[in-house]
Enzyme design. Structure first.
Site, mmCIF file in Angstrom:
data_model
loop_
_atom_site.group_PDB
_atom_site.id
_atom_site.type_symbol
_atom_site.label_atom_id
_atom_site.label_comp_id
_atom_site.label_asym_id
_atom_site.label_seq_id
_atom_site.Cartn_x
_atom_site.Cartn_y
_atom_site.Cartn_z
ATOM 1 C CD GLU A 1 -2.989 -0.867 0.045
ATOM 2 O OE1 GLU A 1 -3.099 0.270 -0.468
ATOM 3 O OE2 GLU A 1 -3.638 -1.858 -0.339
ATOM 4 C CB CYS B 1 -2.262 6.687 2.155
ATOM 5 S SG CYS B 1 -3.299 5.548 3.084
#
Length: 479
Positions: A248, A282
Site C-alpha cells: 500500500e 494516504c
C-alpha cells in the site's frame, strides 16, 4: 534518565546494538523514551524463531487463536485512553484521533478473532466418478510486516491481526519515527499464550533492518505500507526470492464538489479529508476539484473553516490539528508551498510555520487556489496539511480530472444527484469511493486498497485479507 525499551525476539526481550531517542513532535523537549535498534543478525534470529514457532501456532487449534486475539482486543479497548495518549504524544495527531485509532485497532483484533472461527473450506465433486475434492486454506508461513509512522497502531494491526488469525508467525518492523506505540502493542501480545517466536518486534532503520527483512529468502510473505519509492524497492527485493508481496503506497486523492453540492457538507468533508491527522494520510483529499458554479462560495466557506481551526499541542483540549511528525516533514511541507507558489498557485490561506507555547513542528493549514492538475503539487504526494483547489467547468470535467493521476486509492464526491453519484462510482479509477463523505476513514470489515501506483497485490482488511495470509490446497480423495 528515560526508560529504555528492548526488542522482542523468540519470546524474549532483547537489547539491540544501539538505541534511539523518541521525542514528542508537539514538544521536542519531551522525551518519550529510548528504543532499541536491531542488528542485521537479529533480523535473521527473529525470522528463524518465527519459522519454528509458526508450525506450532498453526496447529494450536481455533479456540486458542480466538482467545488470544480477543484478549489483545479487549486490552486495547480497556487501555484506549492511556495508549491513545501515548500514540498522540509520539506521532502528533490530536488526542481524540489517537484514542480513536487505538479503539479501531481493538476492533481489528476482535474482527479477526471471529474470522478464526469462520474459516470454512469447500467441497466439490470431481469430474471422475468416486473422487471427492476439497479445497482448504493454510497459513502462508512467516509474514514480514513493515508499517508507516502516520497510523502507528492501526496500520500495523490490520496486518498483524489477520496474519495471526490465519496461523502465521509475524516479524514486525514499525517505522522508526514512532516505536512507542509498536512497543506497547508488543507488550500486550507478549503476555498471550503464543509459542515463543510467533510474534517478533524489530525496531530499527529501514536502511538496515528493513532491507534485511525484505531481502530474506526465509520469509513467505511481506506486507508493506509506505511511500511509492520504497514500495518499488520492496517489490524488487521480494520478487527476487519469490516472496509473496502486498504493497500500500502513496496517493493523490480528490474530492469533487459538484454544482448541486451542499456546501456546508462539502466544507466539512474537505476539512476532515485534507486536514485531519495534519494531512498525513494516504487517504487525504489534497485535490479539491470544484465546479465553477460553486467555486467561489466553496472557497470562501473553506477559508472561514480553516480560520476557526485550532492548531496546537496534540494533547491539549480542543486542538483540531496537531504538529507534523518531525523537522524533516515540516521542511518538506514548507518547500512544497514555495514550489507551488513558483508554479503559479495562489496561496489563499496559511503556508507558514507556527509558534506555540511548546517547541514543536507546527504549521498552519494551507489552501491553494488557481491551481491546475498538471502542477507538481497536484501530481505528487505531499503528506501535510495542504490542499489545492482545481476549478473545472462541470462534473464531466471533474471526473476526468480526478482520474488524471498515477495514483488511485480513494476519491469522493459531494452531490445531491443520484445519477451523478452512480456515474462517479462507476468511473472513478480508485479502489475506494465515497459519496457525501470525507475520503478519510475506512471500515475494518471491508476491503481496502487502491489502483495504479497506490497499491500492489491482494486487498487488505475484511475477509479479503485471507487472500494474502493463506495459501490454497486442493485435495483429491478416492475412497
Amino acid at each position: 534518565m528515560s526508560h529504555s525499551y528492548p526488542l522482542f525476539i523468540a519470546g524474549q526481550w532483547r537489547e539491540g546494538e544501539s538505541t534511539i531517542a523518541n521525542h514528542n513532535p508537539s514538544d521536542t523537549d519531551d522525551l518519550v523514551g529510548h528504543y532499541a535498534q536491531a542488528s542485521v543478525a537479529q533480523v535473521g534470529e527473529a525470522i528463524d524463531a518465527a519459522r519454528q514457532a509458526q508450525r506450532e501456532w498453526a496447529k494450536s487449534g481455533l479456540e486458542p487463536r480466538y482467545a488470544a486475539l480477543m484478549a489483545i482486543g479487549d486490552e486495547l479497548v480497556a487501555r484506549k485512553d492511556e495508549l491513545g495518549r501515548l500514540l498522540s504524544r509520539e506521532e502528533g495527531k490530536p488526542l481524540a484521533e489517537g484514542v480513536g485509532e487505538v479503539y479501531r485497532s481493538a476492533q481489528f483484533f476482535h474482527y479477526y478473532a471471529a474470522e478464526v472461527l469462520r474459516q470454512l473450506d469447500e467441497r466439490v465433486d470431481s469430474v471422475r466418478p468416486g473422487v471427492e475434492i476439497d479445497t482448504r486454506r493454510e497459513p502462508v508461513g512467516v509474514v514480514g510486516v513493515i508499517s508507516p509512522w502516520n497510523f502507528p497502531l492501526a496500520t500495523a494491526v490490520w496486518k498483524i491481526a489477520p496474519a495471526l488469525a490465519f496461523g502465521n508467525a509475524v516479524v514486525f518492523k514499525p517505522a522508526n519515527l514512532v516505536p512507542a506505540s509498536a512497543w506497547a502493542l508488543t507488550e500486550i501480545i507478549s503476555r498471550q499464550a503464543l509459542p515463543p517466536g510467533t510474534f517478533n518486534l524489530l525496531m530499527g532503520p529501514g536502511s538496515s533492518v528493513g532491507d534485511a527483512l525484505i531481502s530474506s529468502p526465509d520469509i513467505h510473505a511481506l506486507s508493506f505500507t509506505g511511500s511509492l519509492d520504497v514500495g518499488r524497492r520492496v517489490a524488487a527485493a521480494t520478487a527476487g526470492n519469490l516472496v509473496k508481496c502486498q504493497l500500500e503506497m502513496g496517493s493523490k486523492n480528490a474530492l469533487i464538489v459538484a454544482d448541486d453540492a451542499d456546501l456546508d457538507l462539502a466544507v466539512e468533508a474537505a476539512f476532515a479529508g485534507a486536514y485531519s491527522g495534519t494531512g498525513q494520510k494516504c487517504t487525504a483529499s489534497s485535490r479539491l476539484i470544484v465546479t465553477e458554479a460553486v467555486h467561489d462560495a466553496f472557497v470562501e466557506k473553506l477559508i472561514a473553516r480553516l480560520d476557526r481551526a485550532t492548531v496546537g499541542h496534540a494533547l491539549a483540549e480542543g486542538v483540531q490539528i496537531g504538529p507534523v511528525a518531525d523537522a524533516r516533514q515540516l521542511e518538506s511541507n514548507l518547500a512544497w508551498i514555495e514550489r507551488a507558489r513558483e508554479q503559479g498557485a495562489l496561496l489563499a490561506y496559511g503556508g507558514e510555520r507556527l509558534e506555540r507555547e511548546t517547541p514543536g513542528y507546527y504549521m498552519a493549514p494551507t489552501l491553494f487556489t488557481d491551481t491546475t492538475n498538471d502542477m507538481a503539487i497536484n501530481r505528487e504526494e505531499v503528506f501535510g496539511p495542504i490542499a489545492c483547489v482545481i476549478k473545472v467547468a462541470d462534473a464531466e470535467t471533474a471526473i476526468e480530472t480526478l482520474n488524471d493521476t498515477n495514483f488511485g486509492l480513494t476519491a469522493g464526491i459531494i452531490t445531491d444527484s443520484l445519477k451523478l453519484a452512480n456515474a462517479f462510482k462507476a468511473r472513478a479509477d480508485t479502489g475506494c469511493v465515497m459519496v457525501n463523505l470525507a475520503t478519510a476513514g475506512t471500515d475494518y470489515h471491508v476491503p481496502f486498497g487502491g489502483r495504479k501506483d497506490s497499491s500492489f497485490g491482494p486487498r487488505e482488511q475484511g475477509r479479503y485479507a485471507r487472500e494474502f495470509y493463506t495459501v490454497v490446497k486442493t485435495c483429491y480423495v478416492k475412497a
